[in-house]
Write an enzyme that holds these catalytic residues in place. Structure first.
Site, PDB file in Angstrom:
ATOM      1  N   ARG A  56      -3.667 -10.447   4.277  1.00 18.85           N
ATOM      2  CA  ARG A  56      -4.063 -10.366   2.862  1.00 18.85           C
ATOM      3  C   ARG A  56      -2.885  -9.781   2.086  1.00 18.85           C
ATOM      4  O   ARG A  56      -2.557  -8.613   2.254  1.00 18.85           O
ATOM      5  CB  ARG A  56      -5.304  -9.467   2.741  1.00 18.85           C
ATOM      6  CG  ARG A  56      -5.832  -9.347   1.323  1.00 18.85           C
ATOM      7  CD  ARG A  56      -7.038  -8.414   1.274  1.00 18.85           C
ATOM      8  NE  ARG A  56      -7.583  -8.336  -0.065  1.00 18.85           N
ATOM      9  CZ  ARG A  56      -7.106  -7.530  -1.015  1.00 18.85           C
ATOM     10  NH1 ARG A  56      -6.084  -6.731  -0.769  1.00 18.85           N
ATOM     11  NH2 ARG A  56      -7.658  -7.518  -2.218  1.00 18.85           N
ATOM     12  N   LYS A 105       0.821  -1.219   0.000  1.00 18.95           N
ATOM     13  CA  LYS A 105       0.000   0.000   0.000  1.00 18.95           C
ATOM     14  C   LYS A 105       0.850   1.262   0.000  1.00 18.95           C
ATOM     15  O   LYS A 105       2.015   1.243   0.380  1.00 18.95           O
ATOM     16  CB  LYS A 105      -0.964  -0.036   1.189  1.00 18.95           C
ATOM     17  CG  LYS A 105      -2.063  -1.066   0.931  1.00 18.95           C
ATOM     18  CD  LYS A 105      -3.324  -0.817   1.662  1.00 18.95           C
ATOM     19  CE  LYS A 105      -4.406  -1.738   1.091  1.00 18.95           C
ATOM     20  NZ  LYS A 105      -5.366  -2.153   2.084  1.00 18.95           N
TER      21      LYS A 105
HETATM   22  N1  HH2 Z   1      -7.355  -3.744   0.415  1.00 22.54           N
HETATM   23  C1  HH2 Z   1      -7.692  -3.731  -0.881  1.00 22.54           C
HETATM   24  C2  HH2 Z   1      -8.768  -4.481  -1.350  1.00 22.54           C
HETATM   25  N2  HH2 Z   1      -9.476  -5.256  -0.515  1.00 22.54           N
HETATM   26  N3  HH2 Z   1      -9.871  -6.087   1.665  1.00 22.54           N
HETATM   27  C3  HH2 Z   1      -9.567  -6.119   2.957  1.00 22.54           C
HETATM   28  N4  HH2 Z   1     -10.275  -6.876   3.800  1.00 22.54           N
HETATM   29  N5  HH2 Z   1      -8.527  -5.377   3.462  1.00 22.54           N
HETATM   30  C4  HH2 Z   1      -7.769  -4.577   2.681  1.00 22.54           C
HETATM   31  O1  HH2 Z   1      -6.857  -3.906   3.208  1.00 22.54           O
HETATM   32  C5  HH2 Z   1      -8.072  -4.521   1.282  1.00 22.54           C
HETATM   33  C6  HH2 Z   1      -9.154  -5.301   0.806  1.00 22.54           C
HETATM   34  C7  HH2 Z   1      -6.898  -2.894  -1.827  1.00 22.54           C
HETATM   35  O2  HH2 Z   1      -5.818  -3.620  -2.342  1.00 22.54           O
HETATM   36  P1  HH2 Z   1      -5.815  -4.361  -3.759  1.00 22.54           P
HETATM   37  O3  HH2 Z   1      -6.921  -5.347  -3.846  1.00 22.54           O
HETATM   38  O4  HH2 Z   1      -4.476  -4.939  -3.981  1.00 22.54           O
HETATM   39  O5  HH2 Z   1      -5.999  -3.206  -4.807  1.00 22.54           O
HETATM   40  P2  HH2 Z   1      -7.254  -2.680  -5.609  1.00 22.54           P
HETATM   41  O6  HH2 Z   1      -8.295  -2.266  -4.660  1.00 22.54           O
HETATM   42  O7  HH2 Z   1      -6.688  -1.521  -6.402  1.00 22.54           O
HETATM   43  O8  HH2 Z   1      -7.756  -3.784  -6.503  1.00 22.54           O
END
Ligand code: HH2
Length: 380
Positions: free
Chosen positions: A360, A326
């Site tokens: 995660r 992040k």
């Molecule tokens: N962060 C993201 C998405 N889903 N779910 C939970 N429970 N906790 C988190 O911190 C979280 C999440 C964002 O990360 P990512 O999926 O890699 O990116 P994007 O939202 O751009 O797809």
């Protein structure tokens, strides 16, 4: 020294208290909210009355029953508040008992037809089937490529795979439910069939969640905190859910990152959403919580949460860390999403040390190895 017993549910507390001969009048005064029910014995008379007064002051209920015994109904957050105020010896003992209880017992995490053993940390591999996710956007749009990535994460030690079809990065534009489902449908179906680990669907939309659960997913990972429609889907399908804290929505969440106290505010939100879910019929054992790093928090807020992740454990539910790659890590390291591995691993190590249960992550192999190392260092 006082003797403290803590009960997670009212039923358990009531039957024990009846056995101990507590008058029915006192039991009738206990609140039915999702609270910790505490029995404390061996508190001097004077201390007992001041204890009851402080518990009532922070919104709990207290009852003095014969001799040096008290019955209390208090939320974990209110108990934390009393402890932070430097409460009496009994308050500190209650806090210590609460923490100890969760040190000893990993929470159950279950859904219809499955469960996850949390006696050691578990890794959830991130699989974004999106064109625009902040770190792996555009890489897994093809179902075959996405499935291959899922298999690789499984081989690297992932205990869960989290499949998402919408980016929730700051500023991301929403996609419609039809498009979101189209992106992930085949991946969810085939990954659930093929892999021997539970699949979760990362979605804010009940209509996408229900399809994913019927296609084989076991959990819903909801960054919007499990609102009413989603609670109904989770209950109806016998699924588990991860409740995450976010302020506003991805488009606007970074526009106001001020909190009265970021850990307390996110804790209170999660506590409330867990209670609402249980009231809506979702089993307590099917809920996990996540303070939502990066979702409407600034650098200072993210760091405060990270350094106090262990406190969310007193909610009695599995705690998930979502720090992987992040931007707040990039702010410290001065690097882009593809070059934040050390930050991601440091965050995982710090959280693991505090007893966080679920991680995660994008970098599964490295995280699995880091967690194994941290676990080996923990005193037994
Ligand atoms: N962060 C993201 C998405 N889903 N779910 C939970 N429970 N906790 C988190 O911190 C979280 C999440 C964002 O990360 P990512 O999926 O890699 O990116 P994007 O939202 O751009 O797809």
């Amino acid at each position: 020294m006082a003797r403290v017993r803590i009960y997670s549910g009212l039923d358990e507390a009531l039957s024990e208290w009846r056995r101990l001969g507590v008058p029915e009048g006192a039991l009738g005064r206990m609140d039915l909210d999702t609270k910790r029910f505490i029995f404390i014995d061996g508190v001097g008379k004077e201390e007992c009355s001041s204890l009851l007064a402080s518990v009532e002051r922070v919104g709990g209920r207290g009852f003095h029953c014969k001799g040096e015994r008290a019955l209390l109904a208090i939320t974990p957050l209110s108990l934390e508040q009393l402890m932070m105020e430097g409460g009496s010896a009994s308050v500190q003992e209650m806090g210590a008992a609460l923490r100890h209880r969760f040190d000893e017992e990993p929470p159950a995490f279950e859904w219809e037809g499955g469960s996850l053993d949390l006696s050691s940390p578990r890794v959830m591999g991130v699989l974004n089937v999106t064109p625009d996710s902040f770190s792996d956007g555009g890489r897994h749009l093809d179902a075959e490529v996405a499935l291959q990535r899922a298999r690789t994460m499984r081989e690297e030690g992932a205990d869960l795979i989290d499949v998402g079809g919408e980016s929730t990065r700051p500023g991301a534009l929403p996609v419609d439910a039809g498009q979101e489902w189209e992106r992930i449908a085949e991946v969810i179906r085939r990954a659930s069939d093929e892999l021997d680990v539970p699949i979760s669907v990362d979605t804010r939309r009940p209509e996408v969640a229900i399809k994913a659960l019927r296609a084989g997913a076991s959990l819903v990972n909801d960054v919007s905190g499990l609102q009413e429609g989603m609670r109904d889907v989770v209950r109806g399908e016998g699924a588990a859910a991860i409740i995450m804290h976010m302020r506003g929505d991805p488009r606007t969440m970074q526009s106001d990152t001020r909190y009265t106290e970021v850990v307390g505010d996110t804790y209170a939100f999660l506590e409330r959403q867990v209670r609402k879910a249980v009231e809506a019929g979702v089993p307590w054992e099917g809920l996990a919580v996540d303070p939502g790093l990066g979702f409407g928090k600034d650098l200072q807020g993210n760091m405060a949460i990270l350094s106090r992740m262990g406190e969310y454990r007193s909610l009695g539910r599995p705690v998930l860390l979502g720090a992987s790659r992040k931007s707040f890590l990039g702010q410290v390291l001065g690097s882009e999403a593809g070059d934040r591995l050390e930050g991601s691993l440091a965050a995982a190590a710090v959280a693991c040390w505090q007893g966080v249960h679920l991680f995660r992550v994008h970098d599964v192999r490295e995280t699995v190895r880091t967690l194994r190392m941290v676990q080996a260092m923990k005193p037994r």
